[in-house]
Design a protein around this motif. Structure first.
Motif, short mmCIF file in Angstrom:
data_model
loop_
_atom_site.label_atom_id
_atom_site.label_comp_id
_atom_site.label_asym_id
_atom_site.label_seq_id
_atom_site.Cartn_x
_atom_site.Cartn_y
_atom_site.Cartn_z
N ARG A 160 2.37 9.72 1.56
CA ARG A 160 2.41 9.99 0.25
C ARG A 160 2.99 11.58 0.04
NH1 ARG A 160 -3.12 7.66 -2.28
NH2 ARG A 160 -3.28 5.61 -1.28
N GLU A 220 0.81 -0.98 -0.01
CA GLU A 220 -0.03 0.04 -0.07
C GLU A 220 0.78 1.16 -0.03
OE1 GLU A 220 -3.63 2.13 2.68
OE2 GLU A 220 -2.63 0.23 3.39
N TYR A 221 0.41 2.35 -0.82
CA TYR A 221 1.23 3.42 -0.81
C TYR A 221 0.78 4.25 0.47
CZ TYR A 221 3.17 7.98 -2.80
OH TYR A 221 3.57 9.27 -2.82
N TYR A 234 -1.34 1.29 -8.78
CA TYR A 234 -1.79 2.86 -8.53
C TYR A 234 -1.29 3.37 -9.94
CZ TYR A 234 -1.86 2.39 -3.33
OH TYR A 234 -2.22 1.73 -2.13
N THR A 235 -2.03 4.49 -10.36
CA THR A 235 -1.55 5.45 -11.51
C THR A 235 -0.38 6.10 -11.02
OG1 THR A 235 -2.71 7.03 -10.38
CG2 THR A 235 -4.05 5.99 -12.17
N ASN A 266 -3.13 -3.17 -4.79
CA ASN A 266 -2.26 -1.93 -4.45
C ASN A 266 -1.63 -1.50 -5.80
OD1 ASN A 266 -2.98 -1.72 -2.01
ND2 ASN A 266 -1.59 -3.35 -1.32
N ARG A 283 -2.07 9.95 -6.37
CA ARG A 283 -2.32 8.63 -7.22
C ARG A 283 -3.63 8.35 -6.93
NH1 ARG A 283 3.75 6.31 -5.89
NH2 ARG A 283 4.81 7.29 -7.50
N GLU A 284 -4.12 7.44 -7.86
CA GLU A 284 -5.27 6.87 -7.76
C GLU A 284 -5.13 5.07 -7.66
OE1 GLU A 284 -8.12 7.84 -10.43
OE2 GLU A 284 -7.93 10.13 -10.14
N ARG A 285 -5.67 4.57 -6.79
CA ARG A 285 -5.57 3.10 -6.82
C ARG A 285 -6.42 2.42 -7.95
NH1 ARG A 285 -4.94 -0.49 -1.97
NH2 ARG A 285 -5.45 1.37 -0.76
#
Length: 334
Positions: free
Chosen positions: A94, A90-91, A106-107, A104, A98-100
């Motif tokens: 931060r 998981e990010y 992400y963009t 996990n 970013r979008e999930r």
């Protein structure tokens, strides 16, 4: 035995076995090591089978580009990444929007397309960081949008000795502000809506912080400029200094905000400014030593995040690059 399309590094070629279904091209000025399928291949099964070899190659090379595999989607990226690097993490903590999109996955950083994202190693400002990062090209940009990469091991040999010693001695200080409408809010950064939880985290690790209002949190912390690689034991340049330089902000941002209110900024560990001459050393290295290639559909770029930095060039039109991170480590300095 895989087929090496370059005569370089015969010793490595003789010891690598990735199957007869792929060919391997050794690194060049314009590309990292490239692995391509030469026949139909189930990329996930292939990745699982050759996981140990790919891990050894990555420790040697620092960067590998899988090109021509029919990965197809975020789910396919997740499956291949998990096969070769373990489950994506998981990010947290931060710095980038970013979008999930799947699990996990992400963009990649969604800064405006006309902006350059400067070279950095992911999460190197954080107490816990990922050793592995990968990027997957779902929609290649028509113009620009490359992801430059650079070997940070070579950076150390290019810097002046006095520059290296100064960073070893002083370390690096980070400044972060959460101001509505500018950068990330504290809820996104720390992945919680509970201020008490944020306070516990900051207090536990000796961060200096102040809530200037309900939304504006200012935090300062200091970390070493170097970390030892957990597997090789190498002493590596590993930090977010270059990414956070105030010189990288657009003029209108610097005019509108005081320096102490910048979303993210970096200094020497004692809070002093990093000299222009030192910044120029880094600029010159990245200008001369970055590997820059055009994204192709289904490209899978695998990096040892402690060995290789990455950035992003500006671009026009659609561009979808996904990212995943794995193998978390916590700094030995805390």
């Amino acid at each position: 035995m895989g087929i090496f399309t370059s005569p370089e590094n015969a010793t490595l070629a003789a010891t690598v076995d990735l199957g007869t279904e792929v060919e391997i091209e050794m690194p060049s000025k314009n590309l990292p090591m490239v692995i391509r399928p030469i026949e139909e291949v189930d990329h996930v099964k292939w990745g699982k089978k050759h996981k140990a070899t790919l891990e050894a190659l990555l420790l040697h090379q620092g960067a590998i580009l899988l090109r021509g595999f029919k990965i197809g989607s975020a789910q396919g990226f997740n499956e291949l990444f998990s096969a070769v690097s373990g489950d994506p993490m998981e990010y947290k903590n931060r710095t980038s929007p970013r979008e999930r999109v799947h699990n996990n996955i992400y963009t990649s950083t969604s800064h405006p397309s006309d902006q350059v994202i400067h070279m950095h190693t992911e999460n190197s400002y954080s107490l816990t960081f990922n050793r592995i990062i990968a990027f997957y090209c779902l929609v290649p940009p028509k113009t620009g949008g490359e992801t430059p990469i650079a070997d940070e091991r070579k950076l150390l040999t290019s810097l002046k000795k006095e520059t290296v010693m100064k960073f070893r001695d002083k370390k690096i200080q980070y400044l972060r502000n959460t101001i509505p409408g500018v950068g990330l809010n504290w809820q996104t950064i720390y992945q919680t809506d509970d201020k008490a939880e944020v306070n516990r985290y900051l207090n536990a690790h000796g961060f200096k912080y102040a809530w200037l209002d309900d939304d504006h949190l200012r935090v300062r912390w200091t970390l070493p400029a170097f970390q030892k690689h957990p597997l090789t034991g190498e002493d590596l340049w590993f930090n977010h200094m270059y990414f956070g330089l105030k010189e990288h902000y657009q003029a209108e941002v610097l005019e509108y905000f005081s320096e102490e209110d910048l979303p993210f900024a970096t200094y020497y560990g004692d809070g002093s400014q990093i000299e222009r001459a030192v910044i120029e050393e880094f600029k010159e290295f990245y200008a001369n030593h970055s590997i820059v290639f055009k994204w192709q559909k289904d490209d899978f770029l695998l990096l040892d995040n402690m060995m290789f930095s990455h950035g992003r060039n500006s671009f026009d039109g659609p561009r979808t690059i996904l990212t995943a991170m794995a193998q978390p480590y916590t700094s030995s300095h805390f």
